[in-house]
Scaffold this motif. Structure first.
Motif, PDB file in Angstrom:
ATOM      1  N   VAL A 107      19.333  -2.861  59.760  1.00 23.59           N
ATOM      2  CA  VAL A 107      19.114  -4.276  60.081  1.00 23.59           C
ATOM      3  C   VAL A 107      20.237  -5.122  59.495  1.00 23.59           C
ATOM      4  CG1 VAL A 107      17.637  -6.257  59.591  1.00 23.59           C
ATOM      5  CG2 VAL A 107      16.619  -4.111  60.353  1.00 23.59           C
ATOM      6  N   ARG A 108      20.607  -4.849  58.250  1.00 24.85           N
ATOM      7  CA  ARG A 108      21.673  -5.621  57.596  1.00 24.85           C
ATOM      8  C   ARG A 108      23.001  -5.441  58.323  1.00 24.85           C
ATOM      9  NH1 ARG A 108      24.837  -3.916  53.357  1.00 24.85           N
ATOM     10  NH2 ARG A 108      23.417  -2.156  52.990  1.00 24.85           N
ATOM     11  N   PHE A 109      23.310  -4.205  58.720  1.00 23.91           N
ATOM     12  CA  PHE A 109      24.568  -3.948  59.425  1.00 23.91           C
ATOM     13  C   PHE A 109      24.612  -4.690  60.768  1.00 23.91           C
ATOM     14  CE2 PHE A 109      24.611   0.383  57.134  1.00 23.91           C
ATOM     15  CZ  PHE A 109      25.238  -0.191  56.032  1.00 23.91           C
ATOM     16  N   LEU A 110      23.500  -4.635  61.499  1.00 26.65           N
ATOM     17  CA  LEU A 110      23.463  -5.297  62.806  1.00 26.65           C
ATOM     18  C   LEU A 110      23.569  -6.810  62.653  1.00 26.65           C
ATOM     19  CD1 LEU A 110      20.675  -3.202  64.571  1.00 26.65           C
ATOM     20  CD2 LEU A 110      23.136  -3.110  65.006  1.00 26.65           C
ATOM     21  N   LYS A 111      22.949  -7.376  61.616  1.00 30.24           N
ATOM     22  CA  LYS A 111      23.049  -8.816  61.381  1.00 30.24           C
ATOM     23  C   LYS A 111      24.480  -9.234  61.075  1.00 30.24           C
ATOM     24  CE  LYS A 111      18.382  -9.966  59.796  1.00 30.24           C
ATOM     25  NZ  LYS A 111      17.559 -10.444  58.646  1.00 30.24           N
ATOM     26  N   VAL A 144      14.442  -2.179  65.831  1.00 32.26           N
ATOM     27  CA  VAL A 144      15.549  -3.136  65.642  1.00 32.26           C
ATOM     28  C   VAL A 144      16.029  -3.713  66.965  1.00 32.26           C
ATOM     29  CG1 VAL A 144      16.299  -1.983  63.518  1.00 32.26           C
ATOM     30  CG2 VAL A 144      17.311  -1.304  65.704  1.00 32.26           C
ATOM     31  N   GLN A 145      15.204  -3.663  67.989  1.00 36.36           N
ATOM     32  CA  GLN A 145      15.647  -4.105  69.308  1.00 36.36           C
ATOM     33  C   GLN A 145      15.968  -5.598  69.357  1.00 36.36           C
ATOM     34  OE1 GLN A 145      12.597  -3.523  72.244  1.00 36.36           O
ATOM     35  NE2 GLN A 145      10.962  -4.265  70.908  1.00 36.36           N
ATOM     36  N   ASP A 146      15.421  -6.402  68.418  1.00 40.62           N
ATOM     37  CA  ASP A 146      15.738  -7.829  68.393  1.00 40.62           C
ATOM     38  C   ASP A 146      17.159  -8.082  67.898  1.00 40.62           C
ATOM     39  OD1 ASP A 146      13.207  -8.392  69.269  1.00 40.62           O
ATOM     40  OD2 ASP A 146      12.385  -8.762  67.269  1.00 40.62           O
ATOM     41  N   LEU A 147      17.725  -7.118  67.173  1.00 43.58           N
ATOM     42  CA  LEU A 147      19.060  -7.299  66.588  1.00 43.58           C
ATOM     43  C   LEU A 147      20.132  -6.457  67.274  1.00 43.58           C
ATOM     44  CD1 LEU A 147      18.015  -7.183  62.827  1.00 43.58           C
ATOM     45  CD2 LEU A 147      18.583  -9.216  64.159  1.00 43.58           C
ATOM     46  N   GLY A 148      19.720  -5.332  67.894  1.00 45.36           N
ATOM     47  CA  GLY A 148      20.715  -4.459  68.502  1.00 45.36           C
ATOM     48  C   GLY A 148      20.167  -3.699  69.696  1.00 45.36           C
ATOM     49  N   PHE A 149      21.053  -3.000  70.360  1.00 41.98           N
ATOM     50  CA  PHE A 149      20.686  -2.230  71.551  1.00 41.98           C
ATOM     51  C   PHE A 149      21.315  -0.844  71.458  1.00 41.98           C
ATOM     52  CE2 PHE A 149      24.674  -4.327  72.285  1.00 41.98           C
ATOM     53  CZ  PHE A 149      25.453  -3.399  72.955  1.00 41.98           C
ATOM     54  N   VAL A 150      20.800   0.059  72.241  1.00 40.42           N
ATOM     55  CA  VAL A 150      21.317   1.436  72.243  1.00 40.42           C
ATOM     56  C   VAL A 150      22.600   1.467  73.065  1.00 40.42           C
ATOM     57  CG1 VAL A 150      20.870   3.828  72.841  1.00 40.42           C
ATOM     58  CG2 VAL A 150      19.004   2.389  71.983  1.00 40.42           C
ATOM     59  N   GLY A 158      25.926  19.823  67.783  1.00 40.55           N
ATOM     60  CA  GLY A 158      25.766  20.903  66.826  1.00 40.55           C
ATOM     61  C   GLY A 158      24.400  20.833  66.156  1.00 40.55           C
ATOM     62  N   ARG A 159      24.393  20.752  64.834  1.00 44.26           N
ATOM     63  CA  ARG A 159      23.135  20.649  64.095  1.00 44.26           C
ATOM     64  C   ARG A 159      22.651  19.201  63.981  1.00 44.26           C
ATOM     65  NH1 ARG A 159      23.673  24.680  58.860  1.00 44.26           N
ATOM     66  NH2 ARG A 159      24.034  26.622  60.018  1.00 44.26           N
ATOM     67  N   ASN A 160      23.387  18.283  64.516  1.00 46.14           N
ATOM     68  CA  ASN A 160      23.040  16.870  64.395  1.00 46.14           C
ATOM     69  C   ASN A 160      22.697  16.268  65.749  1.00 46.14           C
ATOM     70  OD1 ASN A 160      23.705  17.064  61.649  1.00 46.14           O
ATOM     71  ND2 ASN A 160      25.833  16.488  62.046  1.00 46.14           N
ATOM     72  N   MET A 161      21.964  15.158  65.705  1.00 49.65           N
ATOM     73  CA  MET A 161      21.703  14.355  66.894  1.00 49.65           C
ATOM     74  C   MET A 161      22.189  12.941  66.583  1.00 49.65           C
ATOM     75  SD  MET A 161      18.164  13.703  69.025  1.00 49.65           S
ATOM     76  CE  MET A 161      18.133  15.406  69.616  1.00 49.65           C
ATOM     77  N   ILE A 162      22.963  12.368  67.491  1.00 55.76           N
ATOM     78  CA  ILE A 162      23.652  11.107  67.210  1.00 55.76           C
ATOM     79  C   ILE A 162      23.275  10.046  68.236  1.00 55.76           C
ATOM     80  CG2 ILE A 162      25.920   9.990  67.058  1.00 55.76           C
ATOM     81  CD1 ILE A 162      27.036  12.690  66.143  1.00 55.76           C
ATOM     82  N   MET A 163      23.094   8.820  67.740  1.00 56.54           N
ATOM     83  CA  MET A 163      22.862   7.654  68.588  1.00 56.54           C
ATOM     84  C   MET A 163      23.654   6.485  67.988  1.00 56.54           C
ATOM     85  SD  MET A 163      19.259   5.659  69.455  1.00 56.54           S
ATOM     86  CE  MET A 163      19.052   5.083  67.772  1.00 56.54           C
ATOM     87  N   VAL A 164      24.200   5.635  68.839  1.00 54.91           N
ATOM     88  CA  VAL A 164      24.966   4.482  68.365  1.00 54.91           C
ATOM     89  C   VAL A 164      24.254   3.204  68.799  1.00 54.91           C
ATOM     90  CG1 VAL A 164      27.164   3.244  68.473  1.00 54.91           C
ATOM     91  CG2 VAL A 164      27.140   5.748  68.474  1.00 54.91           C
ATOM     92  N   LEU A 165      24.031   2.315  67.833  1.00 56.83           N
ATOM     93  CA  LEU A 165      23.419   1.010  68.103  1.00 56.83           C
ATOM     94  C   LEU A 165      24.493  -0.066  68.043  1.00 56.83           C
ATOM     95  CD1 LEU A 165      20.210   1.247  65.871  1.00 56.83           C
ATOM     96  CD2 LEU A 165      20.343   1.495  68.352  1.00 56.83           C
ATOM     97  N   GLY A 166      24.475  -0.949  69.037  1.00 52.93           N
ATOM     98  CA  GLY A 166      25.405  -2.066  69.057  1.00 52.93           C
ATOM     99  C   GLY A 166      24.679  -3.367  68.766  1.00 52.93           C
ATOM    100  N   PRO A 167      25.314  -4.325  68.081  1.00 53.85           N
ATOM    101  CA  PRO A 167      24.646  -5.587  67.749  1.00 53.85           C
ATOM    102  C   PRO A 167      24.625  -6.548  68.933  1.00 53.85           C
ATOM    103  CG  PRO A 167      26.879  -5.617  66.915  1.00 53.85           C
ATOM    104  CD  PRO A 167      26.682  -4.255  67.540  1.00 53.85           C
ATOM    105  N   HIS A 168      23.549  -7.324  69.046  1.00 56.10           N
ATOM    106  CA  HIS A 168      23.516  -8.377  70.059  1.00 56.10           C
ATOM    107  C   HIS A 168      24.503  -9.483  69.699  1.00 56.10           C
ATOM    108  CE1 HIS A 168      20.248  -6.596  72.183  1.00 56.10           C
ATOM    109  NE2 HIS A 168      19.341  -6.791  71.232  1.00 56.10           N
ATOM    110  N   LYS A 169      24.672  -9.715  68.410  1.00 60.14           N
ATOM    111  CA  LYS A 169      25.507 -10.808  67.928  1.00 60.14           C
ATOM    112  C   LYS A 169      26.940 -10.320  67.734  1.00 60.14           C
ATOM    113  CE  LYS A 169      23.484 -13.176  64.866  1.00 60.14           C
ATOM    114  NZ  LYS A 169      22.882 -13.575  63.584  1.00 60.14           N
ATOM    115  N   LYS A 170      27.900 -11.110  68.193  1.00 63.08           N
ATOM    116  CA  LYS A 170      29.297 -10.745  68.009  1.00 63.08           C
ATOM    117  C   LYS A 170      29.697 -10.906  66.546  1.00 63.08           C
ATOM    118  CE  LYS A 170      30.850 -11.992  72.669  1.00 63.08           C
ATOM    119  NZ  LYS A 170      31.774 -12.837  73.464  1.00 63.08           N
ATOM    120  N   LYS A 171      30.725 -10.166  66.162  1.00 60.99           N
ATOM    121  CA  LYS A 171      31.184 -10.196  64.777  1.00 60.99           C
ATOM    122  C   LYS A 171      31.624 -11.597  64.371  1.00 60.99           C
ATOM    123  CE  LYS A 171      32.474  -7.986  60.965  1.00 60.99           C
ATOM    124  NZ  LYS A 171      31.560  -7.236  60.102  1.00 60.99           N
TER     125      LYS A 171
END
Length: 244
Positions: A107-111, A144-150, A158-171
């Motif tokens: 949440v902090r990162f997306l904000k 966290v859908q109010d702050l970011g999107f998939v 491999g042994r990991n599963m990865i997803m990236v979330l992008g912020p609704h708000k620009k930097k």
């Protein structure tokens, strides 16, 4: 190789196309004449277009020019938004407390306007249950859908599963809001300080009034005691005459 322009005696050409202090075109003049004009105006002769034929030079205060250029570059860097990808790692069987802590970081990162790479790490037999990681990622994305999107859907790596979330708000928007919040807090602190100074002044005034009233009361008490003592001294001769 230095990127600094050549100035004054470091200019090594027979003639230059001279530009005056206010940007006016002086024309093509011998280098000696240009240096003489620079000395007359108490300015520097600065080569601003070395590849031109003849080179273009301008009369200016080079120290002031360098300072203003540095300030502009600093301001540009201050307002420049760098895309940052933060990473958060989770386990498929994470406990509720740890999940809330990790979600708080996301949440902090997306904000702040940053992207977040969520990595689910599988170990041992967990690798045979990829649906656990998928459900966890979906749960986090919903929370966290109010702050970011998939931005990048969950995928096995491999042994990991990865997803990236992008912020609704620009930097840039996040940075502007953070600066505004910091300014508001600073103004509030300054207002609170001035208010406490005013309150302290009021308390001092009240204390002075109370001290003055106490002094007046003490003076009145002394006056009453003096009157009583004077009366006792007057009555003594009368009592003595009655006894006689």
């Amino acid at each position: 190789m230095s990127t600094e322009p050549r100035i004054n005696d470091r200019i090594r050409v027979p003639e230059v196309r001279l530009v005056g202090p206010s940007g006016e075109q002086v024309g093509i003049v011998p280098l000696a004449k240009a240096l003489e004009l620079a000395q007359e105006y108490d300015l520097d002769l600065v080569e601003v277009a070395a590849t031109a034929r003849p080179p273009v030079c301008k009369l200016m205060d080079y120290g002031k020019f360098k300072y203003e250029s540095a300030m502009k570059a600093r301001e540009a860097r201050k307002n420049q938004a760098h895309t940052v990808i933060k990473e958060m790692k989770l386990r498929p069987k994470i406990d509720p407390h740890d999940y809330d802590t990790k979600k708080g970081h996301v949440v902090r990162f997306l904000k702040q306007g940053d992207k977040v790479k969520i990595t689910i790490m599988f170990r041992g037999r967990e690798q045979s249950r990829p649906e656990l990681g998928f459900r966890l990622l979906q749960r986090l994305a919903d929370d966290v859908q109010d702050l970011g999107f998939v931005e990048s859907s969950p995928k096995q790596d491999g042994r990991n599963m990865i997803m990236v979330l992008g912020p609704h708000k620009k930097k840039t928007e996040a940075m502007a809001e953070a600066r505004a919040l910091a300014d508001a807090r600073k103004a509030e602190r300054l207002g609170r300080t001035s208010g406490s100074d005013a309150a302290a002044a009021d308390e001092d005034a009240v204390d002075e009034d109370a001290a003055l009233e106490a002094e007046n009361a003490a003076a009145e008490a002394e006056a009453v005691e003096a009157d009583v003592e004077d009366g006792a001294e007057v009555e003594q001769p009368a009592e003595a005459s009655q006894d006689a």
